[in-house]
Design an enzyme around this catalytic site. Structure first.
Site, PDB file in Angstrom:
ATOM      1  N   ALA A   8       0.797  -1.233   0.000  1.00 27.14           N
ATOM      2  CA  ALA A   8       0.000   0.000   0.000  1.00 27.14           C
ATOM      3  C   ALA A   8       0.827   1.280   0.000  1.00 27.14           C
ATOM      4  O   ALA A   8       0.340   2.329  -0.421  1.00 27.14           O
ATOM      5  CB  ALA A   8      -0.936  -0.001   1.214  1.00 27.14           C
ATOM      6  N   THR A  99       4.599  -7.916 -11.073  1.00 27.49           N
ATOM      7  CA  THR A  99       5.011  -8.929 -12.035  1.00 27.49           C
ATOM      8  C   THR A  99       6.127  -9.781 -11.420  1.00 27.49           C
ATOM      9  O   THR A  99       6.731  -9.399 -10.417  1.00 27.49           O
ATOM     10  CB  THR A  99       5.481  -8.274 -13.341  1.00 27.49           C
ATOM     11  OG1 THR A  99       6.361  -7.188 -13.025  1.00 27.49           O
ATOM     12  CG2 THR A  99       4.300  -7.723 -14.108  1.00 27.49           C
ATOM     13  N   HIS A 153      11.124   2.095 -19.208  1.00 26.82           N
ATOM     14  CA  HIS A 153      10.540   2.363 -17.894  1.00 26.82           C
ATOM     15  C   HIS A 153      11.441   3.287 -17.073  1.00 26.82           C
ATOM     16  O   HIS A 153      12.615   3.464 -17.397  1.00 26.82           O
ATOM     17  CB  HIS A 153      10.333   1.056 -17.118  1.00 26.82           C
ATOM     18  CG  HIS A 153       9.121   0.293 -17.552  1.00 26.82           C
ATOM     19  ND1 HIS A 153       9.129  -0.539 -18.639  1.00 26.82           N
ATOM     20  CD2 HIS A 153       7.862   0.249 -17.047  1.00 26.82           C
ATOM     21  CE1 HIS A 153       7.925  -1.069 -18.792  1.00 26.82           C
ATOM     22  NE2 HIS A 153       7.130  -0.608 -17.844  1.00 26.82           N
ATOM     23  N   LYS A 157      12.720   0.749 -11.631  1.00 32.66           N
ATOM     24  CA  LYS A 157      12.064  -0.541 -11.864  1.00 32.66           C
ATOM     25  C   LYS A 157      13.067  -1.664 -11.611  1.00 32.66           C
ATOM     26  O   LYS A 157      14.167  -1.644 -12.165  1.00 32.66           O
ATOM     27  CB  LYS A 157      11.505  -0.609 -13.291  1.00 32.66           C
ATOM     28  CG  LYS A 157      10.722  -1.880 -13.571  1.00 32.66           C
ATOM     29  CD  LYS A 157      10.001  -1.793 -14.902  1.00 32.66           C
ATOM     30  CE  LYS A 157       9.274  -3.081 -15.247  1.00 32.66           C
ATOM     31  NZ  LYS A 157       8.267  -3.501 -14.285  1.00 32.66           N
TER      32      LYS A 157
HETATM   33  P1  NAD Z   1       7.383   0.107  -5.168  1.00 32.50           P
HETATM   34  O1  NAD Z   1       8.730  -0.426  -4.800  1.00 32.50           O
HETATM   35  O2  NAD Z   1       7.170   1.573  -5.192  1.00 32.50           O
HETATM   36  O3  NAD Z   1       6.280  -0.500  -4.162  1.00 32.50           O
HETATM   37  C1  NAD Z   1       6.281  -1.809  -3.689  1.00 32.50           C
HETATM   38  C2  NAD Z   1       5.781  -1.768  -2.239  1.00 32.50           C
HETATM   39  O4  NAD Z   1       5.563  -3.109  -1.796  1.00 32.50           O
HETATM   40  C3  NAD Z   1       6.815  -1.143  -1.271  1.00 32.50           C
HETATM   41  O5  NAD Z   1       6.187  -0.105  -0.519  1.00 32.50           O
HETATM   42  C4  NAD Z   1       7.231  -2.301  -0.388  1.00 32.50           C
HETATM   43  O6  NAD Z   1       7.502  -1.904   0.967  1.00 32.50           O
HETATM   44  C5  NAD Z   1       5.995  -3.196  -0.443  1.00 32.50           C
HETATM   45  N1  NAD Z   1       6.272  -4.594  -0.118  1.00 32.50           N
HETATM   46  C6  NAD Z   1       7.390  -5.315  -0.375  1.00 32.50           C
HETATM   47  N2  NAD Z   1       7.240  -6.585   0.086  1.00 32.50           N
HETATM   48  C7  NAD Z   1       5.998  -6.645   0.628  1.00 32.50           C
HETATM   49  C8  NAD Z   1       5.262  -7.699   1.248  1.00 32.50           C
HETATM   50  N3  NAD Z   1       5.784  -8.925   1.411  1.00 32.50           N
HETATM   51  N4  NAD Z   1       3.998  -7.440   1.679  1.00 32.50           N
HETATM   52  C9  NAD Z   1       3.472  -6.202   1.525  1.00 32.50           C
HETATM   53  N5  NAD Z   1       4.117  -5.163   0.952  1.00 32.50           N
HETATM   54  C10 NAD Z   1       5.372  -5.390   0.508  1.00 32.50           C
HETATM   55  O7  NAD Z   1       7.026  -0.557  -6.583  1.00 32.50           O
HETATM   56  P2  NAD Z   1       5.940  -0.065  -7.663  1.00 32.50           P
HETATM   57  O8  NAD Z   1       6.578   0.856  -8.623  1.00 32.50           O
HETATM   58  O9  NAD Z   1       4.706   0.375  -6.935  1.00 32.50           O
HETATM   59  O10 NAD Z   1       5.656  -1.437  -8.444  1.00 32.50           O
HETATM   60  C11 NAD Z   1       5.147  -2.569  -7.771  1.00 32.50           C
HETATM   61  C12 NAD Z   1       4.982  -3.714  -8.754  1.00 32.50           C
HETATM   62  O11 NAD Z   1       3.955  -3.406  -9.703  1.00 32.50           O
HETATM   63  C13 NAD Z   1       6.226  -4.040  -9.574  1.00 32.50           C
HETATM   64  O12 NAD Z   1       6.291  -5.444  -9.736  1.00 32.50           O
HETATM   65  C14 NAD Z   1       5.935  -3.378 -10.913  1.00 32.50           C
HETATM   66  O13 NAD Z   1       6.616  -4.008 -11.978  1.00 32.50           O
HETATM   67  C15 NAD Z   1       4.458  -3.617 -11.017  1.00 32.50           C
HETATM   68  N6  NAD Z   1       3.696  -2.732 -11.910  1.00 32.50           N
HETATM   69  C16 NAD Z   1       2.634  -3.277 -12.537  1.00 32.50           C
HETATM   70  C17 NAD Z   1       1.801  -2.486 -13.301  1.00 32.50           C
HETATM   71  C18 NAD Z   1       0.582  -3.109 -13.944  1.00 32.50           C
HETATM   72  O14 NAD Z   1      -0.172  -2.412 -14.636  1.00 32.50           O
HETATM   73  N7  NAD Z   1       0.336  -4.405 -13.732  1.00 32.50           N
HETATM   74  C19 NAD Z   1       2.070  -1.119 -13.461  1.00 32.50           C
HETATM   75  C20 NAD Z   1       3.173  -0.583 -12.804  1.00 32.50           C
HETATM   76  C21 NAD Z   1       3.975  -1.395 -12.008  1.00 32.50           C
END
Ligand code: NAD
Length: 262
Positions: A8, A99, A153, A157
Site C-alpha cells: 500500500a 510482475t 521504464h 524498476k
Molecule cells: P514500489 O517499490 O514503489 O512498491 C512496492 C511496495 O511493496 C513497497 O512499498 C514495499 O515496501 C511493499 N512490499 C514489499 N514486500 C511486501 C510484502 N511482502 N507485503 C506487503 N508489501 C510489501 O514498486 P511499484 O513501482 O509500486 O511497483 C510494484 C509492482 O507493480 C512491480 O512489480 C511493478 O513491476 C508492477 N507494476 C505493474 C503495473 C501493472 O499495470 N500491472 C504497473 C506498474 C507497475
C-alpha cells in the site's frame, strides 16, 4: 465490496489506495506494507476521508481480520508469488499487478483458485491502451512476423524485461506462423540484440523521467509498422485496476490478462 491493498505504501499501491477510496461501491478496509507499518494511509498515500485513518499493517493477517473480499497486490517480484498463494488459501479474491510470479508459485496458485472459493486476475499491465497494444501486436505479427519489442521504464524498476514485454512476446509467438532467423551479433557485445523470449527480441531501456512505455516494431518488405503505448502517469492503470476489482469474483479460477474482462 471490502477491499485491501498489499504494498500500500509503494508507488502503485498508494495510487490504488486513492483510487479505491474514491470509487463508488468499494470500501477500502485494510492496507499492508511491512516497510511502512504503523502509519496511516492519509500520511503515506494522501488518502482522504475515513480511509485516510486506516493504519498500514505489517502482515497479511489484517486482511482476514477486516473480512476483505478482494485484495489488490502491488509489491514486487520477491513477494508477489507467496502473497498470491496466501490470499487464495484464505479465500480472498486476488487482483495482482506486481510482475514476476514464478512458474512454481503460478502452478500452486492455479490449483488453489481451481479448488477453492477465490479467484485471481493477474495482469502485467492494467492500462487499457497497453492491453490494446498487445492485441494489435499479435494481430499484426500474423502478417508481419519480423517483430522486436522495446520497453522503456523509469530507472527504479527492479525487473527487466517488463512483465508487459514478456506477455507481448508470448502473444506474438502464439500468433505468428514462423520465427524469423536473425543474426545475434558478435560475442564481444552480448546483449546488443536484447534478450529473446519465445523467439521475440526484447530490449529494455531504463531512464529517469519515464513511467511505462512500450513499442512494438514490425518489419516487412520495404516497410515498418510501429505500435506504441505510453503511460505518462500511474493514474493510467487505475480504470483497469477498478475493472478487475469489480470483476474478479465472476471469473473462473486464475486468469492472466485484463483482456478477459474487456
Ligand atoms: P514500489 O517499490 O514503489 O512498491 C512496492 C511496495 O511493496 C513497497 O512499498 C514495499 O515496501 C511493499 N512490499 C514489499 N514486500 C511486501 C510484502 N511482502 N507485503 C506487503 N508489501 C510489501 O514498486 P511499484 O513501482 O509500486 O511497483 C510494484 C509492482 O507493480 C512491480 O512489480 C511493478 O513491476 C508492477 N507494476 C505493474 C503495473 C501493472 O499495470 N500491472 C504497473 C506498474 C507497475
Amino acid at each position: 465490496m471490502r477491499i485491501g491493498v498489499v504494498g500500500a505504501a509503494g508507488r502503485m499501491g498508494s495510487e490504488v489506495c486513492r483510487a479505491v477510496a474514491a470509487a463508488d461501491g468499494l470500501d477500502l478496509v485494510a492496507a499492508v506494507d511491512p516497510a511502512r507499518g504503523g502509519r496511516t494511509l492519509g500520511e503515506l498515500a494522501g488518502v482522504g476521508g475515513g480511509a485516510g485513518e486506516l493504519v498500514v499493517a505489517d502482515d497479511l493477517e489484517v486482511l482476514t481480520e477486516a473480512a476483505v473480499d478482494v485484495a489488490v497486490e502491488f509489491t514486487g517480484p520477491t513477494s508477489v508469488g507467496a502473497n498470491l498463494c496466501w490470499l487464495l488459501d484464505h479465500g480472498i479474491h486476488a487482483v495482482v499487478g506486481a510482475t514476476g510470479v514464478s512458474a512454481q508459485d503460478l502452478d500452486v496458485a492455479r490449483a488453489l483458485a481451481a479448488d477453492g472459493p477465490a479467484n485471481a486476475l493477474l495482469a502485467p499491465n492494467f492500462a487499457l491502451g497497453a492491453v490494446l497494444l498487445m492485441r494489435f501486436a499479435a494481430d499484426a505479427a500474423r502478417h508481419l512476423p519480423h517483430v522486436e519489442v522495446v520497453e522503456l521504464h523509469h530507472d527504479r524498476k527492479v525487473d527487466a524485461p517488463s512483465g508487459t514485454a514478456l506477455r507481448t512476446a508470448e502473444l506474438i509467438a502464439d500468433a505468428r506462423d514462423s520465427t524469423p532467423e536473425v543474426p545475434l551479433g558478435d560475442d564481444d557485445h552480448p546483449g546488443a540484440r536484447g534478450t529473446v523470449h519465445h523467439g521475440v527480441h526484447v530490449h529494455s531501456v531504463r531512464l529517469p523521467g519515464l513511467v511505462a512505455h512500450q513499442e512494438v516494431i514490425l518489419g516487412g518488405e520495404g516497410q515498418t509498422l510501429t505500435l506504441r503505448h505510453d503511460s505518462y502517469d500511474r493514474s493510467s492503470f487505475m480504470p483497469g485496476v477498478l475493472l478487475a476489482v469489480r470483476g474478479v469474483a465472476e471469473l473462473d479460477g486464475l486468469v492472466i490478462g485484463l483482456e478477459h474482462l474487456l
